[in-house]
Design an enzyme around this catalytic site. Structure first.
Site, PDB file in Angstrom:
ATOM      1  N   GLY A 156       0.765  -1.146  -0.099  1.00 27.30           N
ATOM      2  CA  GLY A 156       0.208  -0.237  -0.204  1.00 27.30           C
ATOM      3  C   GLY A 156       0.756   0.859  -0.035  1.00 27.30           C
ATOM      4  N   SER A 157       0.802   1.906  -0.948  1.00 28.27           N
ATOM      5  CA  SER A 157       1.693   3.394  -1.054  1.00 28.27           C
ATOM      6  C   SER A 157       0.901   4.386  -2.205  1.00 28.27           C
ATOM      7  CB  SER A 157       3.523   2.103  -1.464  1.00 28.27           C
ATOM      8  OG  SER A 157       2.995   2.063  -2.578  1.00 28.27           O
TER       9      SER A 157
END
Length: 226
Positions: free
Chosen positions: A189-190
């Protein structure tokens, strides 16, 4: 199952993911021995981990004068912003396109358009939700300043998210990369920020789904249509 159907579901995995899949699989076995339903949950998480680290081949457009998305995900921001100071791109605002990657997206990052990497700059920071505007300033990040063949420069920045705890970048100063070439990966997640050169027209909108290395995000020539 035919080869074409197999290729739809079975994707190559980036080597970075092997140890994580092995850990998830070992935990799944232990859970199965404790209680069978838990083992099935562990198996599902192992499959998810495998897909998180998938690294499929992409068909990067070959026509001149375009930039492609560096990441899979959703365009979350599209606005003028001053690029990170450590990239040396100046203090004037540049059009910034932010692509938010959920934990279900492929997280291998690709270069938007060909050029020489002038500078790779890492900066430690927080782990706020990557969809927030302030994540660009406060979160851990790793940026690349790139000079194109015509001399114009742009930036692409890997930003850690709420659950991301490791930014990987195997590119170094002076490397010459092609459009769509892999340069890094972020775990779990980013977000990726792209800072466009002056006068370059974005060809995407907020909420649009991006495919790394394939979706055209910007027009470098004034002739590309959405």
């Amino acid at each position: 199952m035919s080869v074409s159907m197999m290729s739809t579901f079975v994707k190559p995995m980036h080597p970075e993911g092997r140890k994580f899949v092995a850990i998830f699989a070992a935990i799944a076995v232990v859970l199965y021995l404790v209680w069978e339903p838990l083992g099935w949950i562990g198996l599902g998480l192992t499959v998810w981990c495998y897909y998180f680290f998938r690294d499929p081949e992409r068909s990067t457009p070959e026509r001149e004068g375009i930039m492609v998305s560096p990441a899979d995900g959703i365009v979350s921001l599209l606005e003028p912003a001053v690029p990170p100071a450590e990239l040396g791109l100046g203090e004037a605002p540049m059009v910034r396109i932010s692509v938010f990657m959920s934990v279900f997206n492929c997280h291998v990052n690709r270069l938007p358009t060909a050029g020489v990497v002038d500078k790779v700059a890492y900066r430690p920071g927080k782990f706020l939700n990557a969809s927030l505007d302030k994540a660009s300033e406060d979160n851990e990040r790793n940026g690349l300043a790139v000079t194109m063949e015509d001399g114009r420069r742009y930036g692409v920045v890997q930003i850690a998210g709420l659950v991301a705890r490791r930014i990987l970048c195997w590119t170094k100063d002076g490397d010459r990369l092609a459009r769509g070439e892999r340069f890094g990966l972020i775990r779990f997640g980013s977000r990726l920020d792209i800072y466009l050169p002056e006068g370059v027209t974005p060809t995407v909108r907020i909420g649009q789904t991006m495919v790394a290395g394939e979706t055209v995000i910007a027009d470098l020539t004034g002739q590309v249509k959405e």
